[in-house]
Design a protein around this motif. Structure first.
Motif, mmCIF file in Angstrom:
data_model
loop_
_atom_site.group_PDB
_atom_site.id
_atom_site.type_symbol
_atom_site.label_atom_id
_atom_site.label_comp_id
_atom_site.label_asym_id
_atom_site.label_seq_id
_atom_site.Cartn_x
_atom_site.Cartn_y
_atom_site.Cartn_z
ATOM 1 N N ILE A 247 0.863 -1.192 0.000
ATOM 2 C CA ILE A 247 0.000 0.000 0.000
ATOM 3 C C ILE A 247 0.896 1.236 0.000
ATOM 4 N N VAL A 248 0.632 2.146 -0.921
ATOM 5 C CA VAL A 248 1.443 3.369 -1.033
ATOM 6 C C VAL A 248 0.592 4.537 -0.541
ATOM 7 N N GLY A 249 0.960 5.083 0.609
ATOM 8 C CA GLY A 249 0.173 6.157 1.240
ATOM 9 C C GLY A 249 -0.503 5.579 2.463
ATOM 10 N N SER A 250 -0.070 6.038 3.665
ATOM 11 C CA SER A 250 -0.590 5.402 4.886
ATOM 12 C C SER A 250 -1.517 6.342 5.652
ATOM 13 N N GLY A 251 -2.291 7.147 4.913
ATOM 14 C CA GLY A 251 -3.269 8.027 5.556
ATOM 15 C C GLY A 251 -4.527 7.259 5.899
ATOM 16 N N LEU A 252 -5.633 7.976 5.959
ATOM 17 C CA LEU A 252 -6.913 7.389 6.377
ATOM 18 C C LEU A 252 -7.261 6.114 5.588
ATOM 19 N N ILE A 253 -7.203 6.212 4.265
ATOM 20 C CA ILE A 253 -7.643 5.082 3.435
ATOM 21 C C ILE A 253 -6.575 3.989 3.388
ATOM 22 N N LEU B 77 3.252 -1.350 4.146
ATOM 23 C CA LEU B 77 2.612 -0.034 4.146
ATOM 24 C C LEU B 77 3.704 1.026 4.007
ATOM 25 N N TYR B 78 3.690 1.678 2.820
ATOM 26 C CA TYR B 78 4.732 2.676 2.526
ATOM 27 C C TYR B 78 4.137 4.076 2.546
ATOM 28 N N ASP B 79 4.931 5.037 2.977
ATOM 29 C CA ASP B 79 4.518 6.443 2.875
ATOM 30 C C ASP B 79 5.774 7.273 2.659
ATOM 31 N N ILE B 80 5.591 8.402 1.983
ATOM 32 C CA ILE B 80 6.737 9.287 1.742
ATOM 33 C C ILE B 80 7.241 9.882 3.056
ATOM 34 N N GLN B 81 6.338 9.976 4.031
ATOM 35 C CA GLN B 81 6.728 10.484 5.355
ATOM 36 C C GLN B 81 6.802 9.318 6.330
ATOM 37 N N ALA B 82 8.014 9.043 6.812
ATOM 38 C CA ALA B 82 8.189 7.890 7.710
ATOM 39 C C ALA B 82 7.293 8.002 8.944
ATOM 40 N N SER B 83 7.115 9.233 9.452
ATOM 41 C CA SER B 83 6.315 9.392 10.677
ATOM 42 C C SER B 83 4.853 8.979 10.449
ATOM 43 N N GLN B 84 4.378 9.142 9.216
ATOM 44 C CA GLN B 84 3.000 8.739 8.902
ATOM 45 C C GLN B 84 2.834 7.233 9.091
ATOM 46 N N VAL B 85 3.880 6.477 8.686
ATOM 47 C CA VAL B 85 3.816 5.013 8.804
ATOM 48 C C VAL B 85 3.812 4.618 10.280
ATOM 49 N N GLU C 198 -2.431 2.205 -4.473
ATOM 50 C CA GLU C 198 -2.017 3.604 -4.244
ATOM 51 C C GLU C 198 -3.122 4.332 -3.478
ATOM 52 N N CYS C 199 -2.729 4.991 -2.372
ATOM 53 C CA CYS C 199 -3.700 5.722 -1.536
ATOM 54 C C CYS C 199 -3.139 7.100 -1.184
ATOM 55 N N VAL C 200 -2.663 7.849 -2.178
ATOM 56 C CA VAL C 200 -2.135 9.198 -1.912
ATOM 57 C C VAL C 200 -3.227 10.221 -2.244
ATOM 58 N N PRO C 201 -3.081 11.484 -1.822
ATOM 59 C CA PRO C 201 -4.165 12.463 -2.020
ATOM 60 C C PRO C 201 -4.636 12.602 -3.469
ATOM 61 N N GLU C 202 -5.892 13.054 -3.585
ATOM 62 C CA GLU C 202 -6.599 13.093 -4.872
ATOM 63 C C GLU C 202 -6.128 14.267 -5.738
ATOM 64 N N ALA D 280 -8.561 6.205 -5.874
ATOM 65 C CA ALA D 280 -9.098 7.503 -6.334
ATOM 66 C C ALA D 280 -10.605 7.611 -6.121
ATOM 67 N N SER D 281 -11.063 8.825 -5.789
ATOM 68 C CA SER D 281 -12.487 9.067 -5.520
ATOM 69 C C SER D 281 -13.257 9.508 -6.751
ATOM 70 N N SER D 282 -12.554 10.094 -7.731
ATOM 71 C CA SER D 282 -13.295 10.613 -8.880
ATOM 72 C C SER D 282 -12.479 10.621 -10.167
ATOM 73 N N THR E 41 -15.433 3.365 0.343
ATOM 74 C CA THR E 41 -16.342 4.318 1.000
ATOM 75 C C THR E 41 -15.788 4.560 2.400
ATOM 76 N N ASN E 42 -15.863 5.763 2.865
ATOM 77 C CA ASN E 42 -15.335 6.081 4.192
ATOM 78 C C ASN E 42 -16.431 5.978 5.261
ATOM 79 N N PRO E 43 -16.170 5.344 6.396
ATOM 80 C CA PRO E 43 -14.990 4.598 6.801
ATOM 81 C C PRO E 43 -15.068 3.154 6.282
HETATM 82 N N1 NAD Z 1 -10.901 10.122 2.979
HETATM 83 C C1 NAD Z 1 -11.986 9.642 2.368
HETATM 84 O O1 NAD Z 1 -13.113 9.774 2.826
HETATM 85 C C2 NAD Z 1 -11.816 8.883 1.068
HETATM 86 C C3 NAD Z 1 -12.813 7.992 0.662
HETATM 87 C C4 NAD Z 1 -12.632 7.267 -0.535
HETATM 88 C C5 NAD Z 1 -11.480 7.477 -1.291
HETATM 89 N N2 NAD Z 1 -10.553 8.376 -0.870
HETATM 90 C C6 NAD Z 1 -9.374 8.574 -1.720
HETATM 91 O O2 NAD Z 1 -8.272 7.864 -1.168
HETATM 92 C C7 NAD Z 1 -7.050 8.549 -1.492
HETATM 93 C C8 NAD Z 1 -6.290 8.818 -0.199
HETATM 94 O O3 NAD Z 1 -7.099 9.637 0.631
HETATM 95 P P1 NAD Z 1 -6.843 9.749 2.209
HETATM 96 O O4 NAD Z 1 -8.075 10.349 2.780
HETATM 97 O O5 NAD Z 1 -6.304 8.469 2.769
HETATM 98 O O6 NAD Z 1 -5.668 10.833 2.234
HETATM 99 P P2 NAD Z 1 -4.716 11.202 3.443
HETATM 100 O O7 NAD Z 1 -4.320 12.615 3.240
HETATM 101 O O8 NAD Z 1 -5.311 10.792 4.746
HETATM 102 O O9 NAD Z 1 -3.426 10.262 3.230
HETATM 103 C C9 NAD Z 1 -2.594 10.373 2.122
HETATM 104 C C10 NAD Z 1 -1.230 9.806 2.490
HETATM 105 O O10 NAD Z 1 -0.419 9.807 1.313
HETATM 106 C C11 NAD Z 1 0.900 10.159 1.693
HETATM 107 N N3 NAD Z 1 1.624 10.643 0.523
HETATM 108 C C12 NAD Z 1 1.579 11.865 -0.050
HETATM 109 N N4 NAD Z 1 2.418 11.902 -1.116
HETATM 110 C C13 NAD Z 1 2.983 10.672 -1.211
HETATM 111 C C14 NAD Z 1 3.920 10.100 -2.097
HETATM 112 N N5 NAD Z 1 4.463 10.804 -3.089
HETATM 113 N N6 NAD Z 1 4.281 8.813 -1.902
HETATM 114 C C15 NAD Z 1 3.759 8.094 -0.875
HETATM 115 N N7 NAD Z 1 2.857 8.593 0.011
HETATM 116 C C16 NAD Z 1 2.483 9.869 -0.169
HETATM 117 C C17 NAD Z 1 0.714 11.214 2.769
HETATM 118 O O11 NAD Z 1 1.885 11.369 3.544
HETATM 119 C C18 NAD Z 1 -0.481 10.632 3.529
HETATM 120 O O12 NAD Z 1 -0.038 9.781 4.583
HETATM 121 C C19 NAD Z 1 -7.479 9.812 -2.257
HETATM 122 O O13 NAD Z 1 -7.429 9.563 -3.634
HETATM 123 C C20 NAD Z 1 -8.904 10.018 -1.799
HETATM 124 O O14 NAD Z 1 -9.688 10.753 -2.734
HETATM 125 C C21 NAD Z 1 -10.667 9.063 0.300
#
Ligand code: NAD
Length: 318
Positions: free
Chosen positions: A13-19, A36-44, A95-99, A125-127, A149-151
């Motif tokens: 998984i690339v991006g360790s945020g909410l999703i 679980l990988y993230d560009i920011q180690a502290s996020q992981v 991939e789970c990085v911002p939209e 991706a959401s859209s 879908t969140n959560p």
């Molecule tokens: N939050 C929601 O309700 C929701 C629901 C469905 C889909 N989504 C989609 O899921 C995706 C992720 O959303 P989220 O809410 O988890 O975002 P988030 O901001 O919580 O997490 C994103 C993570 O990606 C990391 N990141 C940023 N740049 C990176 C890079 N270059 N390489 C690796 N990691 C990187 C960030 O450090 C962060 O930890 C988006 O496309 C969003 O639209 C979100």
């Protein structure tokens, strides 16, 4: 319940945020080895600690999925700070990085040369449509959008959207993975901006907004129309089955209500601009009940109720 076995199959998984962390928990509950990988180690690090807390809460609510213990599920998830190590050997990369199109495509440029030849590259991706996201990839034939879908733990719907050039095996494999981890996949046969969930959600928001703007109802009461009315049924069935049951099937529904529906629908205003005094009215109505500083507490309140609803649905379906 069938025993969950710890597997050797690796998922990255690339991006360790909410999703990202939600998917990590879901895959681990089925015994997958998750990197679980993230560009920011502290996020992981934060994600791993938050996942443990969530797993403990789920266990207390009787909602831990599968038969693995909290410790076993947690140990299935490895934090990663080196993308090439995280992807090596993975059969599924999500991939789970911002939209943002630029960010997602730049992340794919790093992932693309590292992918195993038969691996699947999913995007949460959401859209953003898959053809736009994947058009420049060498491995674009392995690409698919997996929109949760969140959560995700309590709202299991996942929209699956292949690109026009996605290999035929990618969709069934992704669908079966989603089903295996307890999610409810639906398939878009062709791509459309916003997919289906968000298109329906925005249609609802547009009409709710117009009703408040016209002074017909307060924002709080409009929300009640959903939570105490439509939403009560929609937790169990969609608008098609609701209408089917409200009459004696769809033909009967059409005979009884077509005139009324067309008259009402022809009075709808166009989709509003989300700005101006109505924006402030709606914001203030909710800020009075839920100050912004209390959002996390209210999210916990929401998740506790969604968790109970999940349990009710699970128990009643057994
Ligand atoms: N939050 C929601 O309700 C929701 C629901 C469905 C889909 N989504 C989609 O899921 C995706 C992720 O959303 P989220 O809410 O988890 O975002 P988030 O901001 O919580 O997490 C994103 C993570 O990606 C990391 N990141 C940023 N740049 C990176 C890079 N270059 N390489 C690796 N990691 C990187 C960030 O450090 C962060 O930890 C988006 O496309 C969003 O639209 C979100």
């Amino acid at each position: 319940m069938a025993e969950t076995k710890i597997k050797q199959d690796k998922i990255c998984i690339v991006g360790s945020g909410l999703i990202g962390k939600s998917f990590a928990m879901l895959f681990a509950s089925s015994g997958y080895k998750v990197h679980l990988y993230d560009i920011q180690a502290s996020q992981v690090t934060d994600a791993l600690s938050n996942i443990r807390t969530q797993l403990v809460d789920l266990k207390e609510m009787g909602l831990l999925r599968g038969t693995l213990t909290v410790d076993q599920q947690h140990s299935c998830i490895n934090g990663a700070t080196d993308l090439s190590v995280a992807i090596k050997g993975a059969w599924f990369v999500l991939e789970c990085v911002p939209e943002r199109l630029d960010l997602k495509t730049s992340v794919y440029r790093s992932i693309d040369p590292l992918l195993e030849p038969s691996a699947i590259l999913g995007s949460s991706a959401s859209s953003l449509v898959p053809s736009l996201l994947s058009k420049d990839l060498k491995n674009r034939n392995r690409f698919i959008v997996v929109h949760p879908t969140n959560p995700p733990f309590y709202a299991p719907l996942v929209e699956l959207i292949p690109a026009p050039w996605t290999d035929p095996d990618v969709l069934p494999k992704t669908k079966s993975l989603c089903t295996e981890i307890g999610q409810a996949p639906v398939v878009l046969n062709k791509e459309i901006d916003g997919f289906v969930l968000n298109r329906i959600q925005y249609a609802i928001i547009g009409e709710c907004w117009n009703i408040v703007k016209a002074g017909v109802m307060s924002p709080e009461d409009v929300d009640k129309v959903m939570s105490e009315g439509l939403g009560r049924r929609y937790a169990f069935m969609g608008p098609f089955e609701t209408a089917y049951l409200n009459a004696d099937g769809w033909v009967s529904y059409q005979e009884r209500y077509q005139g009324m529906i067309e008259r009402v629908a022809s009075s709808f205003d166009p989709f509003p601009k989300i700005e101006g005094p109505t924006l402030q009215t709606i914001h203030d109505a909710f800020a009075q009940q839920i100050p912004l500083a209390q959002l996390d507490a209210r999210r916990k309140w929401r998740d506790a109720r969604l968790a109970r609803l999940s349990k009710l649905k699970k128990d009643m379906d057994q």
